[in-house]
Design a protein around this motif. Structure first.
Motif, PDB file in Angstrom:
ATOM      1  N   TYR A 250       0.834  -1.206   0.000  1.00 25.93           N
ATOM      2  CA  TYR A 250       0.000   0.000   0.000  1.00 25.93           C
ATOM      3  C   TYR A 250       0.866   1.253   0.000  1.00 25.93           C
ATOM      4  O   TYR A 250       0.620   2.189  -0.783  1.00 25.93           O
ATOM      5  N   LEU A 251       1.884   1.291   0.862  1.00 24.06           N
ATOM      6  CA  LEU A 251       2.766   2.460   0.925  1.00 24.06           C
ATOM      7  C   LEU A 251       3.467   2.706  -0.402  1.00 24.06           C
ATOM      8  O   LEU A 251       3.544   3.843  -0.879  1.00 24.06           O
ATOM      9  N   ASP A 252       3.992   1.637  -1.006  1.00 16.21           N
ATOM     10  CA  ASP A 252       4.705   1.781  -2.279  1.00 16.21           C
ATOM     11  C   ASP A 252       3.773   2.300  -3.373  1.00 16.21           C
ATOM     12  O   ASP A 252       4.186   3.091  -4.233  1.00 16.21           O
ATOM     13  N   ALA A 253       2.522   1.848  -3.332  1.00 12.76           N
ATOM     14  CA  ALA A 253       1.567   2.268  -4.359  1.00 12.76           C
ATOM     15  C   ALA A 253       1.121   3.707  -4.141  1.00 12.76           C
ATOM     16  O   ALA A 253       1.075   4.509  -5.085  1.00 12.76           O
ATOM     17  N   VAL A 254       0.810   4.056  -2.889  1.00  8.92           N
ATOM     18  CA  VAL A 254       0.257   5.380  -2.642  1.00  8.92           C
ATOM     19  C   VAL A 254       1.301   6.476  -2.813  1.00  8.92           C
ATOM     20  O   VAL A 254       0.974   7.593  -3.245  1.00  8.92           O
ATOM     21  N   VAL A 255       2.560   6.197  -2.527  1.00 10.50           N
ATOM     22  CA  VAL A 255       3.576   7.249  -2.630  1.00 10.50           C
ATOM     23  C   VAL A 255       3.806   7.660  -4.089  1.00 10.50           C
ATOM     24  O   VAL A 255       4.306   8.753  -4.360  1.00 10.50           O
ATOM     25  N   ASN A 256       3.425   6.803  -5.006  1.00  6.67           N
ATOM     26  CA  ASN A 256       3.573   7.099  -6.433  1.00  6.67           C
ATOM     27  C   ASN A 256       2.262   7.565  -7.074  1.00  6.67           C
ATOM     28  O   ASN A 256       2.104   7.509  -8.291  1.00  6.67           O
ATOM     29  N   SER A 257       1.351   8.045  -6.250  1.00  5.47           N
ATOM     30  CA  SER A 257       0.037   8.472  -6.740  1.00  5.47           C
ATOM     31  C   SER A 257       0.071   9.921  -7.207  1.00  5.47           C
ATOM     32  O   SER A 257       1.049  10.652  -7.007  1.00  5.47           O
ATOM     33  N   ASP A 258      -1.023  10.337  -7.810  1.00  4.03           N
ATOM     34  CA  ASP A 258      -1.220  11.722  -8.228  1.00  4.03           C
ATOM     35  C   ASP A 258      -1.910  12.473  -7.077  1.00  4.03           C
ATOM     36  O   ASP A 258      -3.068  12.203  -6.762  1.00  4.03           O
ATOM     37  N   PHE A 259      -1.190  13.411  -6.458  1.00  2.00           N
ATOM     38  CA  PHE A 259      -1.707  14.092  -5.280  1.00  2.00           C
ATOM     39  C   PHE A 259      -2.395  15.416  -5.615  1.00  2.00           C
ATOM     40  O   PHE A 259      -2.682  16.205  -4.717  1.00  2.00           O
ATOM     41  N   SER A 260      -2.660  15.642  -6.883  1.00  2.00           N
ATOM     42  CA  SER A 260      -3.375  16.869  -7.245  1.00  2.00           C
ATOM     43  C   SER A 260      -4.785  16.877  -6.649  1.00  2.00           C
ATOM     44  O   SER A 260      -5.333  17.948  -6.363  1.00  2.00           O
TER      45      SER A 260
END
Length: 366
Positions: A132-142
């Motif tokens: 989960y951490l690896d996936a969310v850190v590479n997300s689009d935070f706009s």
């Protein structure tokens, strides 16, 4: 100046006395004022309407949006599984290629939802958590920036804004409960710190997104002395707090820290002075906290830190308005010459009498 600007100016520079009772954050006082029974039904509009009923300087503490909005691949699935007149049961799952995480909660009328089952209960849950951490850190935070900006626009200067998530890396995003967090850190120290390092990377991206949205504070929590030893503060809480606080300060955000449980001996050891905190609450004597007195506690807090509190919730719940006014005058006398905002020892419960909050605010104004 707007209420927001006056609050921020006070945190930075002090001067006189202001009042800012803690309303919102799922404690239920704003729910009651809007004549609702379920805290989960409380909206930001409800909280804004609630704080505007009082002669105060509000700090709204809004939860971060669901990060599944930034990356649908890691969105939790589920919702209400049963409901009756007094209780709501919810269940959420997160499916990953390396395992599933599950949360179960119960909400009783007039009380905030409470987890019956946390996502992480042992070592087997660490692999899906790391995925989960690896996936969310590479997300689009706009989406986070847009979400915060919408809140800022809605508040429109009527309050300062703090955005809250489990920014404290030690808390593991609150996926485990406090006791299991302690055990995981002791049983698997190397992996635990590696996960904390990944949370710092996530925090950095969230802080940037929140700052772009126009927030004023970010929330940095930490368990109290009943759950942690000085060793844990020295090894985990202080060094990682310094990292995330430095990131927030570099984005012109301030650090708001709320610790409503016993804080001695951490206070006397000077731990909170080392964490990068700008606004700290609360310095409460027994039965709510365990400090000797407000006067004594203020000698142990760095003068650059603004403090907030600390009328006990027990007094606010059970006393008459005249007693509340007496407590306000004691706080103002004890904190003279310091940056101290008159408030409560914690967020106001559903059952708090409205007249007592008015008494607190009017006593400060007078």
């Amino acid at each position: 100046m707007s209420k927001k600007d006056e609050f921020i100016n006070y945190v930075r520079n002090g001067g006189g006395s202001i009042c800012s009772p803690q309303i919102g954050a799922g404690a239920g006082f704003d729910t009651k004022l809007q004549k609702k029974r379920w805290i989960s039904d409380t909206t930001l509009d409800d909280t804004i309407s609630a704080v505007e009923m009082f002669n105060m300087h509000p700090l709204l503490n809004a939860a971060l949006c669901d990060l599944g909005s930034c990356n649908p691949a890691i969105a939790w699935e589920g919702g209400i599984v049963s409901r009756d007149e007094y209780k709501i049961l919810r269940e959420f799952t997160l499916k990953t290629p390396v395992g599933m995480l599950q949360v179960k909660s119960v909400e009783e009328m007039y009380n905030a939802p409470f987890n019956q089952k946390y996502a992480i209960t042992g070592e087997d849950d660490l692999d899906p958590f790391e995925y989960y951490l690896d996936a969310v850190v590479n997300s689009d935070f706009s989406y986070v920036t847009k979400y915060v900006k919408n809140i800022v626009d809605k508040i429109n200067g009527r309050a300062a804004l703090s955005i809250q998530w489990a920014m404290q890396p030690y808390e593991m995003l609150c996926f485990p409960n406090t006791i299991d967090t302690v055990m995981l850190s002791m049983d698997y120290p190397e992996r635990f710190k590696a996960l904390m390092d990944k949370i710092v990377k996530l925090d950095e991206k969230l802080i940037e997104a929140v700052a772009r949205g126009g927030a004023d504070f970010v929330f940095l929590g930490a368990p109290g002395v009943e759950m942690l030893s000085p060793m844990h503060y020295e090894n985990y809480i202080i060094p990682y707090s310094q990292i995330v606080a430095s990131i927030a300060h570099s984005r012109n955000l301030m650090i708001y820290s709320h610790i409503c449980s016993p804080i001695e001996p951490f206070l006397s050891k000077g731990y909170y002075n080392k964490m990068g905190i700008d606004l700290f609450e609360t310095l409460s004597p027994p039965p709510v906290g365990n400090i000797a007195s407000l006067e004594d506690a203020l000698t142990k807090i760095d003068t650059g830190i603004c403090t907030r509190g600390n009328i006990g919730l027990d007094i606010l719940l059970n006393s008459e308005p005249d007693k509340i006014k007496e407590e306000v005058y004691k706080i103002i006398k004890a904190s003279k010459g310091r940056k101290h905002i008159v408030a409560a020892s914690d967020y106001l419960f559903y059952q708090t009498p409205e007249e007592n909050v008015h008494a607190m605010c009017e006593a400060v104004k007078s």
